[in-house]
Write a protein that holds these residues in place. Structure first.
Motif, PDB file in Angstrom:
ATOM      1  N   THR A  20       0.926  -1.331  -0.195  1.00 45.47           N
ATOM      2  CA  THR A  20      -0.248   0.059  -0.079  1.00 45.47           C
ATOM      3  C   THR A  20       0.946   1.228  -0.016  1.00 45.47           C
ATOM      4  O   THR A  20       1.946   1.176   0.847  1.00 45.47           O
ATOM      5  N   VAL A  21       0.436   2.231  -0.645  1.00 48.46           N
ATOM      6  CA  VAL A  21       1.258   3.303  -0.748  1.00 48.46           C
ATOM      7  C   VAL A  21       0.209   4.641  -0.841  1.00 48.46           C
ATOM      8  O   VAL A  21      -0.726   4.731  -1.171  1.00 48.46           O
ATOM      9  N   SER A  22       0.803   5.616   0.040  1.00 47.69           N
ATOM     10  CA  SER A  22       0.055   6.673   0.326  1.00 47.69           C
ATOM     11  C   SER A  22       0.896   8.008   0.096  1.00 47.69           C
ATOM     12  O   SER A  22       2.282   7.820   0.149  1.00 47.69           O
ATOM     13  N   TRP A  23       0.175   8.888  -0.558  1.00 46.46           N
ATOM     14  CA  TRP A  23       0.900  10.122  -0.897  1.00 46.46           C
ATOM     15  C   TRP A  23       0.448  11.309  -0.118  1.00 46.46           C
ATOM     16  O   TRP A  23      -0.604  11.275   0.236  1.00 46.46           O
ATOM     17  N   TYR A  24       1.417  12.036   0.502  1.00 50.73           N
ATOM     18  CA  TYR A  24       1.322  13.298   1.337  1.00 50.73           C
ATOM     19  C   TYR A  24       1.780  14.532   0.766  1.00 50.73           C
ATOM     20  O   TYR A  24       2.960  14.574   0.094  1.00 50.73           O
ATOM     21  N   GLN A  25       1.218  15.760   0.980  1.00 54.60           N
ATOM     22  CA  GLN A  25       1.781  16.876   0.830  1.00 54.60           C
ATOM     23  C   GLN A  25       2.045  17.688   1.667  1.00 54.60           C
ATOM     24  O   GLN A  25       1.232  18.088   2.505  1.00 54.60           O
ATOM     25  N   GLN A  26       3.536  18.348   2.168  1.00 53.54           N
ATOM     26  CA  GLN A  26       3.703  19.185   3.084  1.00 53.54           C
ATOM     27  C   GLN A  26       4.127  20.549   2.529  1.00 53.54           C
ATOM     28  O   GLN A  26       5.349  20.528   2.009  1.00 53.54           O
ATOM     29  N   ALA A  27       3.422  21.417   2.893  1.00 53.85           N
ATOM     30  CA  ALA A  27       3.808  22.789   2.502  1.00 53.85           C
ATOM     31  C   ALA A  27       4.475  23.433   3.464  1.00 53.85           C
ATOM     32  O   ALA A  27       4.705  22.799   4.759  1.00 53.85           O
ATOM     33  N   LEU A  28       5.378  24.248   3.294  1.00 54.39           N
ATOM     34  CA  LEU A  28       6.356  25.031   4.260  1.00 54.39           C
ATOM     35  C   LEU A  28       5.541  25.227   5.422  1.00 54.39           C
ATOM     36  O   LEU A  28       4.581  26.054   5.591  1.00 54.39           O
ATOM     37  N   GLY A  29       5.984  24.589   6.605  1.00 54.14           N
ATOM     38  CA  GLY A  29       5.530  25.263   7.889  1.00 54.14           C
ATOM     39  C   GLY A  29       4.091  24.462   8.241  1.00 54.14           C
ATOM     40  O   GLY A  29       3.565  24.846   9.539  1.00 54.14           O
ATOM     41  N   GLY A  48       1.791  20.704   8.583  1.00 55.65           N
ATOM     42  CA  GLY A  48       2.272  19.131   8.574  1.00 55.65           C
ATOM     43  C   GLY A  48       1.832  18.443   7.088  1.00 55.65           C
ATOM     44  O   GLY A  48       1.228  19.021   6.410  1.00 55.65           O
ATOM     45  N   PRO A  49       2.278  17.315   6.976  1.00 51.62           N
ATOM     46  CA  PRO A  49       1.840  16.546   5.799  1.00 51.62           C
ATOM     47  C   PRO A  49       0.328  16.297   5.585  1.00 51.62           C
ATOM     48  O   PRO A  49      -0.447  16.126   6.550  1.00 51.62           O
ATOM     49  N   GLN A  50      -0.270  16.782   4.338  1.00 55.21           N
ATOM     50  CA  GLN A  50      -1.583  16.511   4.020  1.00 55.21           C
ATOM     51  C   GLN A  50      -1.777  15.316   3.157  1.00 55.21           C
ATOM     52  O   GLN A  50      -1.249  15.107   2.097  1.00 55.21           O
ATOM     53  N   PHE A  51      -2.872  14.452   3.659  1.00 52.25           N
ATOM     54  CA  PHE A  51      -3.087  13.167   2.759  1.00 52.25           C
ATOM     55  C   PHE A  51      -3.806  13.797   1.459  1.00 52.25           C
ATOM     56  O   PHE A  51      -4.468  14.350   1.134  1.00 52.25           O
ATOM     57  N   ILE A  52      -2.981  12.808   0.275  1.00 54.66           N
ATOM     58  CA  ILE A  52      -3.447  13.297  -0.767  1.00 54.66           C
ATOM     59  C   ILE A  52      -4.419  12.040  -1.404  1.00 54.66           C
ATOM     60  O   ILE A  52      -5.432  12.127  -1.811  1.00 54.66           O
ATOM     61  N   PHE A  53      -3.594  10.927  -1.350  1.00 49.33           N
ATOM     62  CA  PHE A  53      -4.639   9.530  -1.783  1.00 49.33           C
ATOM     63  C   PHE A  53      -3.530   8.216  -1.383  1.00 49.33           C
ATOM     64  O   PHE A  53      -2.415   8.527  -0.933  1.00 49.33           O
ATOM     65  N   GLN A  54      -4.492   7.262  -1.442  1.00 52.09           N
ATOM     66  CA  GLN A  54      -3.689   5.909  -1.401  1.00 52.09           C
ATOM     67  C   GLN A  54      -4.020   4.926  -2.082  1.00 52.09           C
ATOM     68  O   GLN A  54      -5.142   5.002  -2.770  1.00 52.09           O
ATOM     69  N   TYR A  55      -3.188   4.155  -2.667  1.00 49.56           N
ATOM     70  CA  TYR A  55      -3.203   3.267  -3.529  1.00 49.56           C
ATOM     71  C   TYR A  55      -2.894   1.763  -2.882  1.00 49.56           C
ATOM     72  O   TYR A  55      -2.236   1.505  -2.254  1.00 49.56           O
ATOM     73  N   TYR A  56      -3.892   0.962  -3.419  1.00 53.31           N
ATOM     74  CA  TYR A  56      -3.628  -0.658  -2.900  1.00 53.31           C
ATOM     75  C   TYR A  56      -4.471  -1.392  -4.238  1.00 53.31           C
ATOM     76  O   TYR A  56      -5.164  -1.127  -4.878  1.00 53.31           O
ATOM     77  N   ARG A  57      -3.426  -2.368  -4.669  1.00 53.69           N
ATOM     78  CA  ARG A  57      -3.681  -3.183  -5.694  1.00 53.69           C
ATOM     79  C   ARG A  57      -4.010  -2.613  -6.963  1.00 53.69           C
ATOM     80  O   ARG A  57      -4.956  -2.877  -7.754  1.00 53.69           O
ATOM     81  N   GLU A  58      -3.098  -1.365  -7.067  1.00 55.49           N
ATOM     82  CA  GLU A  58      -3.034  -0.576  -8.241  1.00 55.49           C
ATOM     83  C   GLU A  58      -4.434   0.132  -8.497  1.00 55.49           C
ATOM     84  O   GLU A  58      -4.427   0.670  -9.589  1.00 55.49           O
ATOM     85  N   GLU A  59      -5.135   0.373  -7.368  1.00 56.54           N
ATOM     86  CA  GLU A  59      -6.315   1.306  -7.346  1.00 56.54           C
ATOM     87  C   GLU A  59      -6.241   2.389  -6.532  1.00 56.54           C
ATOM     88  O   GLU A  59      -5.864   2.036  -5.210  1.00 56.54           O
ATOM     89  N   GLU A  60      -6.780   3.549  -6.517  1.00 61.28           N
ATOM     90  CA  GLU A  60      -6.981   4.233  -5.886  1.00 61.28           C
ATOM     91  C   GLU A  60      -8.123   4.083  -4.645  1.00 61.28           C
ATOM     92  O   GLU A  60      -9.209   3.742  -4.930  1.00 61.28           O
ATOM     93  N   ASN A  61      -7.604   4.177  -3.533  1.00 59.59           N
ATOM     94  CA  ASN A  61      -8.469   3.710  -2.207  1.00 59.59           C
ATOM     95  C   ASN A  61      -8.428   4.706  -1.063  1.00 59.59           C
ATOM     96  O   ASN A  61      -8.103   4.356  -0.046  1.00 59.59           O
TER      97      ASN A  61
END
Lengths: 115, 115
Positions: free
Chosen positions: B31-40, B42-55
């Motif tokens: 499972t892979v999750s992506w986060y965006q962390q802007a300056l100053g 905390g990381p913000q959740f973008i999306f997560q992938y499992y079994r090649e699908e956005e979940n």
């Protein structure tokens, strides 16, 4: 809508003393809380977690306390060491759907341990 | 056991361009999750992938999209870049159902600058 808040952007502590980092949250449905440590140019690394059914979890020099009625958790580091200097993020794990969890992070507290 | 790796380390793009960021999961993680962390922030959740699908997806527009490959590596694509997309992009891998909160292991991030 900041559901996880770390109100202290920075903290300085003398080596050997206790460091206390605080975190407040607004959503009573959060079921797991985690602390991550981040050094510059590295990704966050897991430090310690606590389930919402507990009020304390200890791992070596690190202890996390959870006060559900106050929606507050804190991380205690005793004794503090210069290598602990980093940014500490509080995060809440939130169930999204069928096995998917996302983390909601606070804005971080920069800890500086003075030698 | 290899950790999470991300490429490139740094990237500079101009407004309106498209970008692809890459992530290799920790060995054994599905499972892979992506986060965006802007300056100053905390990381913000973008999306997560499992079994090649956005979940599971956070509050990000459709111009943020992703892919997961059979070897569990992942890409984050951002179209029509805006200045506010400048941030550190973090990838985190985990093993689904391993724990109640799916402990996530983070890569070092890709620093994206949009001019």
């Amino acid at each position: 809508d900041q559901q996880v808040k770390q109100n202290s952007p920075s903290l300085s502590v003398q080596e050997g003393r206790i460091s206390i980092l605080n975190c407040d949250y607004t959503n009573s449905m959060f079921d797991y809380f985690l602390w991550y440590k981040k050094y510059p140019a590295e990704g966050p690394t897991f430090l310690i977690s606590i389930s919402s059914i507990k009020d304390k979890n200890e791992d070596g020099r690190f202890t996390v306390f959870l006060n559900k009625s106050a929606k507050h958790l804190s991380l205690h580091i005793v004794p503090s060491q210069p290598g602990d200097s980093a940014v500490y993020f509080c995060a809440a794990s939130v169930y999204v759907s069928s096995g998917t969890y996302k983390y909601i992070f606070g804005t971080g507290t920069r800890l500086k341990v003075l030698a | 056991e290899t950790g999470v790796t991300q490429s490139p380390t740094h990237l500079i793009k101009t407004r309106g361009q498209q970008v692809t960021l890459r992530c290799s999961s920790q060995s054994g993680h599905n499972t892979v999750s992506w986060y965006q962390q802007a300056l100053g922030q905390g990381p913000q959740f973008i999306f997560q992938y499992y079994r090649e699908e956005e979940n599971g997806r956070g509050n990000f527009p459709p111009r943020f999209s992703g892919l997961q490959f059979p070897n569990y590596s992942s890409e984050l694509n951002v179209n029509a870049l805006e200045l506010d997309d400048s941030a550190l992009y973090l990838c985190a891998s985990s093993l689904r159902y391993r724990s109640l909160y799916n402990e996530q292991f983070f890569g070092p991030g890709t620093r994206l600058t949009v001019l």
